[in-house]
Design a protein around this motif. Structure first.
Motif, PDB file in Angstrom:
ATOM      1  N   SER A  67       0.829  -1.205   0.000  1.00 48.26           N
ATOM      2  CA  SER A  67       0.000   0.000   0.000  1.00 48.26           C
ATOM      3  C   SER A  67       0.867   1.260   0.000  1.00 48.26           C
ATOM      4  N   TYR A  68       2.001   1.215   0.682  1.00 50.83           N
ATOM      5  CA  TYR A  68       2.905   2.363   0.680  1.00 50.83           C
ATOM      6  C   TYR A  68       3.431   2.620  -0.729  1.00 50.83           C
ATOM      7  N   ARG A  69       3.814   1.559  -1.431  1.00 52.76           N
ATOM      8  CA  ARG A  69       4.332   1.701  -2.797  1.00 52.76           C
ATOM      9  C   ARG A  69       3.265   2.287  -3.719  1.00 52.76           C
ATOM     10  N   ARG A  70       2.031   1.804  -3.578  1.00 52.32           N
ATOM     11  CA  ARG A  70       0.939   2.328  -4.408  1.00 52.32           C
ATOM     12  C   ARG A  70       0.709   3.805  -4.138  1.00 52.32           C
ATOM     13  N   ALA A  71       0.729   4.187  -2.855  1.00 50.07           N
ATOM     14  CA  ALA A  71       0.500   5.588  -2.498  1.00 50.07           C
ATOM     15  C   ALA A  71       1.617   6.474  -3.027  1.00 50.07           C
ATOM     16  N   ALA A  72       2.859   6.002  -2.936  1.00 52.82           N
ATOM     17  CA  ALA A  72       3.988   6.778  -3.452  1.00 52.82           C
ATOM     18  C   ALA A  72       3.896   6.924  -4.962  1.00 52.82           C
ATOM     19  N   ARG A  73       3.540   5.833  -5.643  1.00 49.95           N
ATOM     20  CA  ARG A  73       3.425   5.865  -7.104  1.00 49.95           C
ATOM     21  C   ARG A  73       2.352   6.862  -7.532  1.00 49.95           C
ATOM     22  N   ALA A  74       1.205   6.842  -6.852  1.00 50.08           N
ATOM     23  CA  ALA A  74       0.115   7.739  -7.211  1.00 50.08           C
ATOM     24  C   ALA A  74       0.507   9.204  -6.991  1.00 50.08           C
ATOM     25  N   LEU A  75       1.172   9.486  -5.872  1.00 53.49           N
ATOM     26  CA  LEU A  75       1.566  10.860  -5.583  1.00 53.49           C
ATOM     27  C   LEU A  75       2.596  11.368  -6.591  1.00 53.49           C
ATOM     28  N   GLY A 123      15.673   6.623   5.016  1.00 50.98           N
ATOM     29  CA  GLY A 123      16.274   5.399   4.503  1.00 50.98           C
ATOM     30  C   GLY A 123      15.385   4.178   4.557  1.00 50.98           C
ATOM     31  N   SER A 124      14.482   4.097   5.535  1.00 47.27           N
ATOM     32  CA  SER A 124      13.722   2.867   5.722  1.00 47.27           C
ATOM     33  C   SER A 124      12.837   2.544   4.533  1.00 47.27           C
ATOM     34  N   SER A 125      12.263   3.566   3.900  1.00 43.97           N
ATOM     35  CA  SER A 125      11.369   3.326   2.770  1.00 43.97           C
ATOM     36  C   SER A 125      11.953   3.789   1.443  1.00 43.97           C
ATOM     37  N   ALA A 126      13.236   4.172   1.431  1.00 49.83           N
ATOM     38  CA  ALA A 126      13.845   4.715   0.215  1.00 49.83           C
ATOM     39  C   ALA A 126      13.781   3.745  -0.956  1.00 49.83           C
ATOM     40  N   ALA A 127      13.979   2.454  -0.691  1.00 55.68           N
ATOM     41  CA  ALA A 127      13.957   1.472  -1.772  1.00 55.68           C
ATOM     42  C   ALA A 127      12.595   1.436  -2.456  1.00 55.68           C
ATOM     43  N   LEU A 128      11.540   1.823  -1.741  1.00 51.92           N
ATOM     44  CA  LEU A 128      10.199   1.796  -2.308  1.00 51.92           C
ATOM     45  C   LEU A 128       9.905   3.061  -3.108  1.00 51.92           C
ATOM     46  N   TYR A 129      10.055   4.231  -2.481  1.00 54.38           N
ATOM     47  CA  TYR A 129       9.653   5.444  -3.204  1.00 54.38           C
ATOM     48  C   TYR A 129      10.659   5.820  -4.290  1.00 54.38           C
ATOM     49  N   LEU A 130      11.956   5.494  -4.110  1.00 50.45           N
ATOM     50  CA  LEU A 130      12.916   5.802  -5.170  1.00 50.45           C
ATOM     51  C   LEU A 130      12.729   4.875  -6.373  1.00 50.45           C
ATOM     52  N   ARG A 131      12.340   3.631  -6.125  1.00 52.97           N
ATOM     53  CA  ARG A 131      12.059   2.723  -7.243  1.00 52.97           C
ATOM     54  C   ARG A 131      10.884   3.239  -8.067  1.00 52.97           C
ATOM     55  N   GLU A 132       9.833   3.689  -7.388  1.00 55.33           N
ATOM     56  CA  GLU A 132       8.678   4.223  -8.104  1.00 55.33           C
ATOM     57  C   GLU A 132       9.051   5.490  -8.869  1.00 55.33           C
ATOM     58  N   ALA A 133       9.892   6.321  -8.272  1.00 58.85           N
ATOM     59  CA  ALA A 133      10.320   7.541  -8.955  1.00 58.85           C
ATOM     60  C   ALA A 133      11.109   7.221 -10.222  1.00 58.85           C
ATOM     61  N   ARG A 134      11.986   6.246 -10.146  1.00 56.54           N
ATOM     62  CA  ARG A 134      12.767   5.874 -11.334  1.00 56.54           C
ATOM     63  C   ARG A 134      11.872   5.320 -12.424  1.00 56.54           C
ATOM     64  N   ARG A 135      10.879   4.547 -12.049  1.00 54.11           N
ATOM     65  CA  ARG A 135       9.955   3.996 -13.042  1.00 54.11           C
ATOM     66  C   ARG A 135       9.220   5.098 -13.797  1.00 54.11           C
ATOM     67  N   LEU A 136       9.052   6.236 -13.143  1.00 59.82           N
ATOM     68  CA  LEU A 136       8.377   7.366 -13.770  1.00 59.82           C
ATOM     69  C   LEU A 136       9.364   8.321 -14.433  1.00 59.82           C
ATOM     70  N   GLY A 137      10.611   7.921 -14.527  1.00 54.79           N
ATOM     71  CA  GLY A 137      11.599   8.709 -15.245  1.00 54.79           C
ATOM     72  C   GLY A 137      12.234   9.844 -14.466  1.00 54.79           C
ATOM     73  N   ARG A 138      12.072   9.845 -13.147  1.00 50.46           N
ATOM     74  CA  ARG A 138      12.679  10.906 -12.349  1.00 50.46           C
ATOM     75  C   ARG A 138      14.126  10.556 -12.013  1.00 50.46           C
ATOM     76  N   LYS A 139      14.932  11.556 -11.768  1.00 52.66           N
ATOM     77  CA  LYS A 139      16.272  11.340 -11.257  1.00 52.66           C
ATOM     78  C   LYS A 139      16.172  11.102  -9.751  1.00 52.66           C
ATOM     79  N   THR A 140      16.924  10.158  -9.228  1.00 58.89           N
ATOM     80  CA  THR A 140      16.784   9.773  -7.831  1.00 58.89           C
ATOM     81  C   THR A 140      18.113   9.881  -7.093  1.00 58.89           C
TER      82      THR A 140
END
Length: 369
Positions: free
Chosen positions: A60-68, A83-100
């Motif tokens: 659910s955290y990954r979905r919320a980050a992706r939507a935002l 750091g605890s959730s970085a692997a989740l929100y940075l992965r979603e950011a990269r999938r959307l073409g953002r620099k991380t």
């Protein structure tokens, strides 16, 4: 956001940035209003909230980050400080073409169930982010490993401060000490969260021994945290209640530091403490543990000691620092020469962002903090 080291560093950068060139938005994991919310909005930043990651809500955290992130294509860079959730929100950011960017602010704490869980969930970050920053080499090694730190995508960014705000001389020290109203005896200070890693128990042991030698001494604890009630009880049990001040959180740490005669920082582990840099800019003699990276030792009025040297040795070292010639006026100069001026740090980070984006300067650069 509370006044912890990471938040302080981010706000120092934000205040000094050219906000026509880069603007920060903040992704936070608190529903409550926090210390810097009003200032962020006054400076043009926007606050967005996600549920706190707890390990079992990864999906659910990954979905919320992706939507935002999808709702905000203007966020060209996602700069992650949690750091605890970085692997989740940075992965979603990269999938959307953002620099991380993944940013490490602390060394590993002593092993515990919570620390082991943190290491497990944060480990994949080193394979996800485009770039890696840390407040010191040690903080980078502990969070990202030798492979990342030895590579071309790692950089150490010093925790800069507004040096002039902390500059102090003997006259300013005397006036600040009078304003504190704690008497003429030595005032010993500590700035940091009231949490286990800061090792306040040892600090109180050292101060108790100092008080036997200097009955007029006072200890000022600036900060708050989950151990406050426990530490208040410990202070009472040791008969120190009349000599220890729980100062709480303040927007004017500089004035408190200027009134101190000594600063003791016995943390088990630190990335690179902003509070220590601020204290040394104020010219306060500082006694710190070897859990603090050597980069934090600035100037000639500071000393690092291992914790296993014991409280008695620490007390003698503190008495020695208190007896040294007043050299406060040199503090700001030493800190600036060591590269901890926020203007230098912010110029470097803006150049880093420029390079990351191919020197295209967007209105918004997303910051997760």
């Amino acid at each position: 956001m509370d006044r912890a080291g990471t938040e302080t560093m981010i706000m120092n950068l934000y205040r000094s940035f050219d906000r026509e060139r880069y603007q920060f938005d903040f992704l936070v994991h608190e529903e409550r209003a926090c210390d810097y919310d009003g200032e962020i909005e006054q400076l043009g930043g926007r606050l967005y909230r996600l549920p706190r990651f707890n390990g079992i809500n990864a999906r659910s955290y990954r979905r919320a980050a992706r939507a935002l992130l999808a709702e905000h294509p203007e966020w060209a860079i996602v700069h992650g400080h949690i750091g605890s959730s970085a692997a989740l929100y940075l992965r979603e950011a990269r999938r959307l073409g953002r620099k991380t960017v993944a940013h490490s602010h602390a060394q590993h704490f002593p092993l515990s169930a919570g620390e082991m869980a943190f290491r497990v969930v944060s480990y994949p970050t080193r394979f996800i982010a485009d770039e890696f920053l840390a407040c010191s080499q040690v903080a980078g090694l502990d969070r990202f490993g030798r492979g990342v730190v030895a590579g071309p995508h790692f950089h150490a960014l010093k925790n800069g401060i507004a040096v002039e705000r902390y500059a102090c001389d003997a006259a300013a020290h005397g006036e600040a000490k009078r304003r504190l109203g704690l008497g003429v005896g030595p005032i010993i200070g500590h700035v940091g969260r009231l949490t286990e890693v800061k090792n306040h128990d040892f600090l109180l042991e050292v101060f108790g021994l100092l008080l036997q030698r200097e009955p007029g001494a006072r200890l000022v604890l600036v900060g708050r945290g989950e151990r406050e009630d426990e530490l208040r009880s410990l202070v009472a049990e040791r008969g120190l209640a009349d000599a220890v001040v729980f100062y709480g959180v303040t927007d004017d740490v500089a004035s408190v530091l200027k009134g101190m005669d000594g600063f003791v920082f016995p943390s088990h582990r630190e990335g690179l403490s902003v509070a220590l840099v601020e204290a040394q800019a104020s010219g306060v003699p500082c006694l710190m543990s070897t859990g603090v990276p050597p980069e934090a030792l600035i100037g000639s009025s500071s000393l690092r000691l291992p914790l296993d040297a014991g409280a008695a040795r620490w007390t003698e070292a503190l008495l020695g620092l208190l007896a040294t010639e007043d050299r406060r006026v040199e503090g700001a100069l030493h800190v600036r020469e060591a590269g901890f001026d926020i203007e230098e740090s912010s110029r470097w980070l803006m150049g880093f962002y420029d390079d990351l984006l191919g020197r295209v300067a967007p209105r918004y650069s997303g910051a997760s903090c």
